[in-house]
Design a protein around this motif. Structure first.
Motif, PDB file in Angstrom:
ATOM      1  N   GLY A   1       1.767   5.969   7.682  1.00 32.72           N
ATOM      2  CA  GLY A   1       0.272   5.342   7.201  1.00 32.72           C
ATOM      3  C   GLY A   1      -0.055   6.190   5.409  1.00 32.72           C
ATOM      4  O   GLY A   1       0.289   7.034   5.474  1.00 32.72           O
ATOM      5  N   ALA A   2       0.182   5.366   5.116  1.00 35.39           N
ATOM      6  CA  ALA A   2      -0.368   6.030   3.733  1.00 35.39           C
ATOM      7  C   ALA A   2      -1.321   5.820   3.207  1.00 35.39           C
ATOM      8  O   ALA A   2      -1.455   7.151   2.335  1.00 35.39           O
ATOM      9  CB  ALA A   2       0.858   5.012   2.258  1.00 35.39           C
ATOM     10  N   ARG A   3      -2.477   5.605   3.784  1.00 40.62           N
ATOM     11  CA  ARG A   3      -3.687   5.630   3.813  1.00 40.62           C
ATOM     12  C   ARG A   3      -4.039   6.683   4.592  1.00 40.62           C
ATOM     13  O   ARG A   3      -5.434   7.357   4.456  1.00 40.62           O
ATOM     14  CB  ARG A   3      -4.156   4.640   3.641  1.00 40.62           C
TER      15      ARG A   3
ATOM     16  N   THR B   1       0.712  -1.359   0.121  1.00 40.62           N
ATOM     17  CA  THR B   1      -0.012   0.197  -0.073  1.00 40.62           C
ATOM     18  C   THR B   1       0.804   1.311   0.048  1.00 40.62           C
ATOM     19  O   THR B   1       0.223   2.388  -0.447  1.00 40.62           O
ATOM     20  CB  THR B   1      -0.924  -0.011   1.863  1.00 40.62           C
ATOM     21  N   ALA B   2       2.225   1.128  -0.027  1.00 37.92           N
ATOM     22  CA  ALA B   2       2.901   2.388   0.497  1.00 37.92           C
ATOM     23  C   ALA B   2       4.500   2.771  -0.269  1.00 37.92           C
ATOM     24  O   ALA B   2       5.398   2.887  -0.233  1.00 37.92           O
ATOM     25  CB  ALA B   2       3.262   2.334   2.004  1.00 37.92           C
ATOM     26  N   ILE B   3       3.916   1.967  -1.912  1.00 39.89           N
ATOM     27  CA  ILE B   3       5.680   2.282  -2.416  1.00 39.89           C
ATOM     28  C   ILE B   3       5.574   3.434  -2.939  1.00 39.89           C
ATOM     29  O   ILE B   3       7.191   4.223  -2.748  1.00 39.89           O
ATOM     30  CB  ILE B   3       4.747   1.200  -3.891  1.00 39.89           C
ATOM     31  N   GLU B   4       4.142   4.203  -3.072  1.00 37.08           N
ATOM     32  CA  GLU B   4       4.464   5.619  -3.756  1.00 37.08           C
ATOM     33  C   GLU B   4       5.327   7.030  -2.094  1.00 37.08           C
ATOM     34  O   GLU B   4       6.630   7.024  -3.012  1.00 37.08           O
ATOM     35  CB  GLU B   4       3.067   6.427  -4.444  1.00 37.08           C
ATOM     36  N   MET B   5       4.337   6.112  -1.195  1.00 33.15           N
ATOM     37  CA  MET B   5       5.266   6.802   0.130  1.00 33.15           C
ATOM     38  C   MET B   5       6.580   6.387   0.163  1.00 33.15           C
ATOM     39  O   MET B   5       7.509   8.001   0.282  1.00 33.15           O
ATOM     40  CB  MET B   5       4.203   6.738   1.164  1.00 33.15           C
ATOM     41  N   LYS B   6       6.938   5.376  -0.140  1.00 27.63           N
ATOM     42  CA  LYS B   6       8.637   5.022   0.276  1.00 27.63           C
ATOM     43  C   LYS B   6       8.487   5.226  -0.691  1.00 27.63           C
ATOM     44  O   LYS B   6      10.321   6.687  -0.015  1.00 27.63           O
ATOM     45  CB  LYS B   6       8.694   3.753   0.825  1.00 27.63           C
TER      46      LYS B   6
ATOM     47  N   GLY C   1      -0.683  12.331   3.183  1.00 28.15           N
ATOM     48  CA  GLY C   1      -0.460  12.550   2.262  1.00 28.15           C
ATOM     49  C   GLY C   1       1.189  12.382   1.557  1.00 28.15           C
ATOM     50  O   GLY C   1       2.202  12.633   3.122  1.00 28.15           O
ATOM     51  N   LEU C   2       2.014  12.560   1.006  1.00 28.62           N
ATOM     52  CA  LEU C   2       3.136  12.984   0.481  1.00 28.62           C
ATOM     53  C   LEU C   2       4.016  13.685   1.679  1.00 28.62           C
ATOM     54  O   LEU C   2       4.987  13.897   2.303  1.00 28.62           O
ATOM     55  CB  LEU C   2       3.195  13.285  -1.001  1.00 28.62           C
ATOM     56  N   GLU C   3       3.327  15.369   1.356  1.00 31.08           N
ATOM     57  CA  GLU C   3       4.032  16.253   2.240  1.00 31.08           C
ATOM     58  C   GLU C   3       4.242  16.228   3.445  1.00 31.08           C
ATOM     59  O   GLU C   3       5.119  16.446   3.914  1.00 31.08           O
ATOM     60  CB  GLU C   3       3.376  17.998   1.371  1.00 31.08           C
ATOM     61  N   MET C   4       2.969  15.828   3.893  1.00 30.82           N
ATOM     62  CA  MET C   4       3.054  15.641   5.444  1.00 30.82           C
ATOM     63  C   MET C   4       3.995  14.615   5.782  1.00 30.82           C
ATOM     64  O   MET C   4       4.723  14.772   7.094  1.00 30.82           O
ATOM     65  CB  MET C   4       1.424  14.624   6.235  1.00 30.82           C
TER      66      MET C   4
ATOM     67  N   ILE D   1      12.841   3.442   8.481  1.00 37.28           N
ATOM     68  CA  ILE D   1      11.032   4.519   8.093  1.00 37.28           C
ATOM     69  C   ILE D   1      10.684   3.136   7.997  1.00 37.28           C
ATOM     70  O   ILE D   1      11.389   2.840   7.173  1.00 37.28           O
ATOM     71  CB  ILE D   1      10.975   5.922   7.075  1.00 37.28           C
ATOM     72  N   ALA D   2       9.006   3.018   8.194  1.00 31.32           N
ATOM     73  CA  ALA D   2       8.670   1.720   7.957  1.00 31.32           C
ATOM     74  C   ALA D   2       7.362   2.061   7.426  1.00 31.32           C
ATOM     75  O   ALA D   2       6.180   2.641   8.759  1.00 31.32           O
ATOM     76  CB  ALA D   2       8.717   0.859   8.695  1.00 31.32           C
ATOM     77  N   VAL D   3       6.617   1.734   6.682  1.00 30.83           N
ATOM     78  CA  VAL D   3       5.164   2.611   6.185  1.00 30.83           C
ATOM     79  C   VAL D   3       4.154   1.745   5.583  1.00 30.83           C
ATOM     80  O   VAL D   3       4.835   0.388   4.952  1.00 30.83           O
ATOM     81  CB  VAL D   3       5.036   3.334   4.522  1.00 30.83           C
ATOM     82  N   CYS D   4       3.544   1.497   5.945  1.00 35.36           N
ATOM     83  CA  CYS D   4       2.026   0.424   5.551  1.00 35.36           C
ATOM     84  C   CYS D   4       1.187   1.112   5.431  1.00 35.36           C
ATOM     85  O   CYS D   4       0.852   2.529   4.901  1.00 35.36           O
ATOM     86  CB  CYS D   4       2.403  -0.812   6.678  1.00 35.36           C
ATOM     87  N   GLY D   5      -0.206   0.721   5.525  1.00 30.30           N
ATOM     88  CA  GLY D   5      -1.609   1.494   5.158  1.00 30.30           C
ATOM     89  C   GLY D   5      -2.196   2.775   6.435  1.00 30.30           C
ATOM     90  O   GLY D   5      -2.434   3.963   6.120  1.00 30.30           O
ATOM     91  N   THR D   6      -1.567   2.274   7.556  1.00 29.58           N
ATOM     92  CA  THR D   6      -1.857   2.893   9.360  1.00 29.58           C
ATOM     93  C   THR D   6      -0.458   3.972   9.662  1.00 29.58           C
ATOM     94  O   THR D   6      -0.968   4.255  10.266  1.00 29.58           O
ATOM     95  CB  THR D   6      -2.851   2.342   9.528  1.00 29.58           C
TER      96      THR D   6
END
Length: 147
Positions: free
Chosen positions: A107-109, A10-15, A112-115, A62-67
């Motif tokens: 969380g990527a869901r 869920t977080a490829i774009e954000m990563k 947003g990217l800027e935040m 740094i680790a990112v998933c949906g939430t």
């Protein structure tokens, strides 16, 4: 400074966005993936990030998933990790200053990217204060060591 990064599908774009931002600031990023949109299991990537930090392969993670919650739980199962989920910069800053957090999660869901970029920047710029906070960090680590 080396930063381990991991994410689920869920977080490829954000990563990738945060990875590019970090590299533009001169950080070396170790990317533990995933880079596939195929459904995967976040605990695998949270553990990879946590192990890289405690083994000294990376300075921080740094680790990112949906939430951000699930992957933070996985990171925190690695002895020595103090992962925090942050949805705004102030919590990220204080997690470093007061809790000596060594893995940042979001969380990527949820944001947003800027935040995510603002949170990351605030977290990286903050320094652990030690002092009165060290007793509490030691208490948290003592709980971990007794478990």
């Amino acid at each position: 400074m080396k930063i381990a990064m991991g994410n689920d599908h869920t977080a490829i774009e954000m990563k990738n966005y945060i990875k590019e931002f970090l590299e533009s600031k001169g950080y070396e990023v170790i990317d533990f993936g995933t880079n596939s949109t195929e459904s995967c299991d976040y605990p695998e990537y949270g553990e990879r990030v946590g192990r890289a930090v405690v083994d000294g392969e990376a300075d921080l993670g740094i680790a990112v998933c949906g939430t951000g919650v699930g992957i933070s739980l996985a990171c925190n199962k690695v002895r020595g990790i103090r992962a925090c989920v942050c949805s705004e910069p102030y919590t990220a800053k204080l997690s470093r200053m007061h809790n000596d957090s060594n893995v940042l999660c979001f969380g990527a869901r949820v944001i947003g990217l800027e935040m995510a970029k603002m949170i990351t920047e605030e977290w990286l710029d903050a320094k652990y204060e030690g002092g009165r906070h060290q007793r509490r960090v030691d208490m948290v680590m003592d709980i971990e060591n007794r478990s």
